[in-house]
Design an enzyme around this catalytic site. Structure first.
Site, mmCIF file in Angstrom:
data_model
loop_
_atom_site.group_PDB
_atom_site.id
_atom_site.type_symbol
_atom_site.label_atom_id
_atom_site.label_comp_id
_atom_site.label_asym_id
_atom_site.label_seq_id
_atom_site.Cartn_x
_atom_site.Cartn_y
_atom_site.Cartn_z
ATOM 1 N N HIS A 572 0.821 -1.210 0.000
ATOM 2 C CA HIS A 572 0.000 0.000 0.000
ATOM 3 C C HIS A 572 0.858 1.264 0.000
ATOM 4 O O HIS A 572 0.515 2.259 -0.636
ATOM 5 C CB HIS A 572 -0.926 -0.005 1.218
ATOM 6 C CG HIS A 572 -2.182 -0.788 0.990
ATOM 7 N ND1 HIS A 572 -2.902 -1.352 2.005
ATOM 8 C CD2 HIS A 572 -2.843 -1.104 -0.149
ATOM 9 C CE1 HIS A 572 -3.962 -1.972 1.514
ATOM 10 N NE2 HIS A 572 -3.940 -1.839 0.208
ATOM 11 N N GLU A 808 -4.616 -9.193 -19.943
ATOM 12 C CA GLU A 808 -3.602 -9.316 -18.883
ATOM 13 C C GLU A 808 -3.256 -10.778 -18.601
ATOM 14 O O GLU A 808 -2.454 -11.066 -17.728
ATOM 15 C CB GLU A 808 -4.081 -8.626 -17.606
ATOM 16 C CG GLU A 808 -5.506 -8.941 -17.230
ATOM 17 C CD GLU A 808 -6.053 -8.009 -16.161
ATOM 18 O OE1 GLU A 808 -5.269 -7.460 -15.373
ATOM 19 O OE2 GLU A 808 -7.290 -7.839 -16.122
ATOM 20 N N ASP A 832 0.205 -7.159 -15.071
ATOM 21 C CA ASP A 832 -0.139 -8.573 -14.905
ATOM 22 C C ASP A 832 0.292 -9.400 -16.112
ATOM 23 O O ASP A 832 0.736 -10.543 -15.964
ATOM 24 C CB ASP A 832 -1.639 -8.738 -14.675
ATOM 25 C CG ASP A 832 -2.013 -8.595 -13.207
ATOM 26 O OD1 ASP A 832 -1.143 -8.839 -12.354
ATOM 27 O OD2 ASP A 832 -3.159 -8.234 -12.915
ATOM 28 N N CYS A 879 -2.743 0.177 -20.283
ATOM 29 C CA CYS A 879 -3.084 0.774 -18.991
ATOM 30 C C CYS A 879 -2.166 0.292 -17.867
ATOM 31 O O CYS A 879 -2.489 0.437 -16.699
ATOM 32 C CB CYS A 879 -4.545 0.500 -18.634
ATOM 33 S SG CYS A 879 -4.962 -1.234 -18.459
#
Length: 945
Positions: A572, A808, A832, A879
């Site tokens: 995070h 992905e 990913d 993206c």
């Protein structure tokens, strides 16, 4: 670390002398893209300092610290010379293991090799090998390190039952992670065997993670029972432990009369009458090749045979005259070496070697830093921390792009002093409840302060953690049993966080930092302490780890960058650093915490490295780079509202990735042509139950209103994996990233997906909406999700919208031709796609540098996707983070990508980069990149253009 493939090995090499052999090795590293030509001089300089011959016909050439700037990426090339080469020190060499390392990585590689190569006759077999795989197998095998140390000793237990002692020892091995529960179950079925001299042995060979030897002794020794040895066997790697058992059996002194140190000495093979001396190692880089060679030379000059072992390590003494064994100790700065010898001249010999070690073995030495002394004194089982070397880069994990140079501010947690026990459970529970309420109020204030930001939803989850009934119940139980409020609370937090850290999935384990962050807040309230205050001047924040609340409190006007010892690129704190536009490097290791406040620190978030106290030459280079970057950013900002049009008039869209609708106005102001990825899960993560249609619709409408007619790509709920929802419990999975997540998870709860789609369609009205489904593997999944969209459009009379998928998963790229016939667009999630294609976690502390979206395999999948889409007149976006990589932009443009979606702060820079290109130039770079074999070759090519 060491990752060898058959391509790294060259058989049947020939050279006239050692210089020519070194030149061949240098050329091989250059061809592999590991080094630049200047690195060759570094190899020569190292040989001038000291021969790199390891012994047994093997040399390990590597550069000097000054030559590390010429290393592009860590790697190895193995050259075999069957006829042999006479090295400059007279040794015969048959195999060169040539190392290119960007920091101190070569020390770990070297220790690995010494463990692998220290086998009788192995060097000859390597020299005569005619097959690469034979060499590869020999060099790549990492033998298991047997464990026998202070932690495996259980002395003075209140029992005289051999089975109980055996089970106690086995339980200790399980607690240390050496064995699984199945080991204990197997051990129970066997009775310990008498070895003589009061010693008994219990052993088993299944459920063993690491070969180990534990010893349990009774508090009152008896004639036929002085101790029980518990042996966890694992093939040939157990041999050293059998030798240690032998050492105990030959000692005349009963175990009951020996201290733990004396028992370890006997296990190490030291005689009862041995002369020993402890000496602290103060070399900056520990006992690496050069000082190790000096140590061996001194040992060989002594009259008595000398042995060496690590006081902090396992109970294994090695010959001080064996270079490979000395290096394999892996002794680091601050650790204690035990020198021993027996017989005539033992004292003189021990003193001579100990004094040589104290004097640095030919290297300058400095006293231990205070933090190093404290660490060594408090935890002898943990390797002491090496200090960072001034003006020397330290590689870590790139977490957020950018470059910063500023004084370091090291966030050291204040001491939480408290009593473990308390007499009044009622009063302690009341204190705990009050501290929790206070923490909840603090978090609510932070959430309000962070409203509209990335930190808000995460801090909201923290607030929910404070209301967790299981945590509160665990703390209360401990308090009722006599613990203080502080001890009971932290026991509950530590137990829950440790369970999280033990999860097989690394990303889920990283979330334990959030739990500890919440726990520290309450603990600080109980102890009446406050967090340290950063300086008023600009600084780089340095910490062991950062919780989201730490990041949320940052004053972005002063903090220039973030560096943490722990964490990964997906933690995070890293995510928030990217959202704040702060350069960040994580996973730098505990050496980071030896920094003093005020030391100038370079944070390179692009390359994933830091440099403490940069020298004048490096400082000048950095200043020029910063000035260029500032000028580029200034020019890009001024032109941010202009389209991203190449010099030959080819236009692409540059949109923004958003994790919260509140950031939409900011993205538009920065010149975004729309929202290329709205991560809608932020709404779901901010609520304790699934948000209803009205709640979602209100959030989505904010984005559409701010966009004022610009398009919005909304990714449907993407949870699972590293983003679980409390109200959507999932079964335990061995690998959540290959399990229920993305669209396959949403389709298991179609009512939640339907509510979200209805909210999106209603909020959009006539405004341009593009709906995107995540983690689609094939046409069947897309059709199932698309059917819901079609049904709802008819029900609410919504206008037609574009519906697409994220590419992905490699399967969706390989099936792009079939998907393109039915979808309206593709958006390639390179983060990913890269890790699934290369089978490398992009946040892995050791492998992250290899998880590169510019790998030709990934580029080919992108090219395949674009070609399939354009054949059906569909558009393709990017993206992932690759879309904002300056080196990748020309390649992606050349592959035909129609839209770039990046962090909103990067929109102006990406546009500026595109304006400096022509489409023909970009296509040329893309074709050249597709023809290469590795990501490093691609980056080397692009750097040269």
């Amino acid at each position: 670390m060491l990752t060898l493939t058959p391509e790294d090995i060259r058989l049947g090499c020939q050279a006239a002398d050692w210089r020519e052999a070194l030149s061949l090795a240098s050329q091989e590293l250059e061809k592999a893209g590991r080094t630049t030509p200047e690195y060759h001089q570094g190899l020569l300089d190292r040989e001038n300092q000291s021969s790199t011959v390891l012994g047994n016909g093997i040399a390990i050439p590597h550069g000097t610290p000054d030559s590390r700037e010429y290393v592009r990426s860590t790697g190895i090339r193995v050259l075999q010379f069957p006829e042999g080469i006479t090295w400059h020190d007279g040794a015969k060499v048959h195999v060169l293991v040539t190392i290119a390392a960007q920091s101190d990585e070569h020390l770990d590689i070297l220790r690995h090799l010494t463990r692998v190569l220290d086998k009788p006759g192995l060097a000859e077999r390597l020299a005569n090998a005619t097959d690469r795989n034979e060499l590869l197998a020999a060099l790549s095998r990492t033998p298991a390190t047997a464990r026998c140390d202070r932690e495996t000793l259980l002395l003075g237990l209140p029992t005289t039952d051999t089975r109980e002692l055996a089970l106690s020892a086995a339980a200790r091995l399980q607690a240390l992670g050496c064995v699984e529960p199945g080991f204990i179950a197997g051990l129970v079925a066997q009775a310990p065997v008498a070895l003589g001299r009061g010693l008994w042995l219990a052993h088993f060979g299944e459920g063993v993670n690491q070969p180990a030897l534990a010893l349990a002794t009774p508090s009152k020794a008896q004639e036929n029972l002085s101790g029980v040895l518990c042996l966890a066997t694992q093939g040939e790697d157990t041999q050293p432990l059998l030798e240690q058992i032998d050492h105990l059996l030959t000692q005349p002194t009963p175990l009951g009369m020996l201290s733990a140190e004396a028992i370890l000495a006997r296990l190490a093979g030291e005689q009862a009458d041995a002369v020993t001396r402890e000496v602290r190692l103060l070399n900056a880089h520990g006992l690496h090749a050069r000082p190790a060679k000096q140590l061996v030379q001194v040992a060989r000059e002594q009259a008595a045979p000398l042995k060496l072992r690590l006081l902090e390590g396992d109970a294994q003494a090695i010959s001080a005259t064996s270079l490979t064994r000395v290096i394999s100790l892996g002794a680091r700065r601050g650790q204690t070496l035990v020198v021993s010898a027996s017989g005539e001249n033992a004292q003189t010999s021990v003193d001579a070697l100990a004094e040589a070690i104290e004097q640095g073995l030919g290297e300058p030495v400095t006293p231990l830093h205070s933090s190093e002394r404290e660490r060594t004194a408090t935890d002898q089982t943990v390797q002491p921390i090496q200090s960072l070397v001034p003006d020397e880069p330290l590689k870590a994990v790139a977490a957020s792009p950018g470059l910063a140079v500023a004084p370091a501010f090291v966030l050291r947690m204040p001491a939480m002093d408290y009593a473990d026990k308390a007499e009044d459970p009622s009063a302690e529970n009341q204190r705990l409840n009050q501290a929790i309420d206070e923490a909840f109020s603090q978090l609510e204030a932070l959430i309000k302060q962070a409203e509209g930001g990335e930190a808000g939803p995460i801090l909201a989850v923290h607030a929910e953690m404070l209301r967790d009934e299981d945590l509160h119940e665990a703390a209360t139980e401990a308090i009722d049993e006599g613990a203080s409020a502080e001890a009971g609370w932290w026991q509950a937090i530590d137990t829950a966080a440790s369970a999280q850290e033990a999860l097989a999935d690394r990303l889920l384990a990283e979330r334990a930092a959030d739990l500890r962050d919440v726990g520290r807040r309450v603990l600080a309230n109980l102890c009446g302490v406050s967090m340290p205050t950063p300086p008023d001047e600009p600084y780089v924040l340095v910490a062991d780890d950062l919780g989201p609340s730490d990041v949320a409190r940052l004053d972005t006007q002063r903090v220039r960058g973030l560096v943490t010892a722990k964490g990964g690129a997906t933690s995070h704190s890293a995510i928030l650093a990217r959202a704040l536009g702060l350069p960040a490097v994580v996973g730098a290791g505990e050496r980071l915490l030896t920094l003093d406040d005020g030391v100038e620190l370079v944070v390179d978030g692009e390359r994933g490295c830091i440099v403490p106290a940069p020298g004048s030459e490096r400082r000048e280079r950095l200043q020029r780079r910063l000035e260029q970057l500032e000028e580029l950013q200034r020019d890009a900002h001024e032109a941010r509202l202009e389209p991203a049009r190449t010099r030959d008039n080819h236009t692409v869209e540059v949109c923004a990735n958003l994790g919260n609708t509140a950031h939409t106005p900011e993205a538009v102001e920065r010149g975004a042509d729309g929202i290329g990825l709205l991560r809608t899960e932020f709404i779901f993560m901010a609520h304790s139950e699934a948000p209803d249609q009205a709640t979602q619709e209100a959030e989505y409408r904010k984005a559409f209103d701010a966009l004022d007619g610009l398009p919005l790509v909304a990714r449907t709920l993407d949870v699972g994996g590293d983003k679980p929802l409390d109200y959507w419990p999932l079964p335990a999975e061995d690998n959540p990233f290959l399990g229920l997540r993305g669209i396959r998870l949403s389709l298991t709860r179609p009512e939640i997906l339907e509510t979200q789609l209805r909210a999106l369609l209603s909020a959009a009205g006539e405004r341009p909406l593009r709906i995107m489904f995540p983690m689609v593997k094939d046409l069947a999944e897309f059709r199932a999700a698309k059917a819901l969209v079609d049904k709802l459009r008819e029900e609410i009379h919504a206008p037609d919208v574009q519906v697409g998928v994220m590419i992905e998963i490699p399967s969706s790229a390989l099936l792009a031709h079939s998907l393109a016939a039915e979808v309206d667009f593709f958006s390639i999630g390179t983060n990913d796609l890269t890790q699934y294609t290369l089978a490398i976690d992009r946040g892995h502390a050791e492998l992250s540098a290899e998880s590169d979206g510019l790998h030709p395999a990934v580029l080919r999948l992108i090219a395949m996707t674009v070609e399939a889409a354009h054949a059906q007149n569909r558009w393709v976006g990017i993206c992932g983070e690759l879309g904002s990589d300056p080196q990748a932009i020309p390649v992606l443009l050349g592959l035909g990508v129609d839209e770039f979606s990046v962090t909103s702060r990067r929109v102006p820079l990406v546009k500026a980069c595109i304006r400096n290109l022509t489409l023909d130039e970009a296509r040329d770079q893309a074709q050249k990149a597709l023809g290469l074999a590795t990501a490093s070759e691609v980056r080397e090519l692009l750097e040269a253009l």
